[in-house]
Design an enzyme around this catalytic site. Sequence first.
Site, PDB file in Angstrom:
ATOM      1  N   SER A 103       0.807  -1.219   0.000  1.00  0.00           N
ATOM      2  CA  SER A 103       0.000   0.000   0.000  1.00  0.00           C
ATOM      3  C   SER A 103       0.840   1.270   0.000  1.00  0.00           C
ATOM      4  CB  SER A 103      -0.944   0.017   1.210  1.00  0.00           C
ATOM      5  OG  SER A 103      -0.203  -0.052   2.422  1.00  0.00           O
ATOM      6  N   ILE A 144       8.128   0.749   0.061  1.00  0.00           N
ATOM      7  CA  ILE A 144       8.853  -0.309  -0.630  1.00  0.00           C
ATOM      8  C   ILE A 144       7.914  -1.230  -1.399  1.00  0.00           C
ATOM      9  CG2 ILE A 144      10.141  -2.449  -0.213  1.00  0.00           C
ATOM     10  CD1 ILE A 144      11.670  -0.916   1.989  1.00  0.00           C
ATOM     11  N   ARG A 156       4.224 -20.726   3.971  1.00  0.00           N
ATOM     12  CA  ARG A 156       3.670 -22.082   4.110  1.00  0.00           C
ATOM     13  C   ARG A 156       2.492 -22.310   3.181  1.00  0.00           C
ATOM     14  NH1 ARG A 156       1.655 -21.954   9.352  1.00  0.00           N
ATOM     15  NH2 ARG A 156      -0.359 -21.358   8.453  1.00  0.00           N
ATOM     16  N   TYR A 193      11.219  -4.692  17.439  1.00  0.00           N
ATOM     17  CA  TYR A 193      11.355  -4.673  15.982  1.00  0.00           C
ATOM     18  C   TYR A 193      12.635  -5.391  15.557  1.00  0.00           C
ATOM     19  CZ  TYR A 193      11.766  -2.896  11.215  1.00  0.00           C
ATOM     20  OH  TYR A 193      11.903  -2.808   9.848  1.00  0.00           O
ATOM     21  N   LYS A 211      13.151  -8.799  13.085  1.00  0.00           N
ATOM     22  CA  LYS A 211      13.967  -8.839  11.877  1.00  0.00           C
ATOM     23  C   LYS A 211      15.099  -9.858  12.004  1.00  0.00           C
ATOM     24  CE  LYS A 211      11.634  -6.122   9.333  1.00  0.00           C
ATOM     25  NZ  LYS A 211      10.918  -6.663   8.144  1.00  0.00           N
ATOM     26  N   VAL A 213      15.663   3.739   3.601  1.00  0.00           N
ATOM     27  CA  VAL A 213      14.804   3.925   2.436  1.00  0.00           C
ATOM     28  C   VAL A 213      13.713   4.915   2.841  1.00  0.00           C
ATOM     29  CG1 VAL A 213      13.300   2.830   0.733  1.00  0.00           C
ATOM     30  CG2 VAL A 213      15.229   1.555   1.682  1.00  0.00           C
ATOM     31  N   THR A 249      10.492   5.893   3.430  1.00  0.00           N
ATOM     32  CA  THR A 249       9.157   5.312   3.561  1.00  0.00           C
ATOM     33  C   THR A 249       8.447   5.966   4.745  1.00  0.00           C
ATOM     34  OG1 THR A 249       9.733   3.543   5.113  1.00  0.00           O
ATOM     35  CG2 THR A 249      10.110   3.112   2.764  1.00  0.00           C
TER      36      THR A 249
END
Length: 293
Positions: free
Chosen positions: A14, A17, A119, A150, A154, A183, A185
Amino acid sequence: MPERQRVALVTGASSGIGLATAIEFAKRGYKVFAGARRLEPMQVLKDEYGVIIFQLDVSDLDSVKNAKKFIQEQTGDDYLDFLYNNAGQSCTFPAIDVTDEQVKQCFEVNVFGPVRVVRELAPLVINAKGVIGFTGSVSGCVPFPFSSIYSATKAAIHQYAATLRVDLKPFDVKVINIVTGGVKTNIEDKRDLPSTSLYNVPGIKNAFDQRRQMAKKNNPIPPEVYAKGVVDDFENASLGGKLNIYRGRMAFFLGHLMYFVPRFIVELALLRKFGLFGVFDAIKQKYSKVKLQ
């Protein structure tokens, strides 16, 4: 028999990235599916680039299962060449302030979501002998202050990708992990510290803002530039090739920092960068003679 058009799925499409990567896949002639919880921001993908948009909540199993059915119905086939697990949730809080609900939300989107997407859609990727990719982060490598949850998600996805790569070798499926630096965003966490936080001392507001705006204030690359590199990475992926690929501002440097610089030096550098020396001194003074309960 005409050559089959290759198919790509981008989650979290949406904005940022995900949006840019869906556009880049479409520009290169792929049949692109873009999924996100909100449809409206993705309308530009459908109107201007012919991307097939649909509602997808990676934290909901039924939504993920429906995504598989939707792709099969729209393509009339059982192939998925590129699966890009990009959906993400930020969480910038001190480790002792984060609530159970905030932890759950972050892990649901950043870890459990990609696990269930992989999966459920694995049969389609296996049929195509395709590529599965993840948006990793330098936060999974470096102990940035106020990023424990966070960073943990990751780091978990980095290791998940590394092991998935081994598991899927007999199926000729390639796995890549995009260790992402700066980046441009809108992933910045805009939530404030709770009023009960032990970190509420003079100077914390500025330091906390500096931390939350880390990527924005360090010359991040445009998402369109990042997306071109990522689609290149998908197209060039090979069995036995690179797992971790570094994209974004300072990604390679930060992704390897802990291998070459002593941890105590990294910690001191991070405290200095975010203006936390004064804050931590204030915390020590405030609580040195106070018994917490």
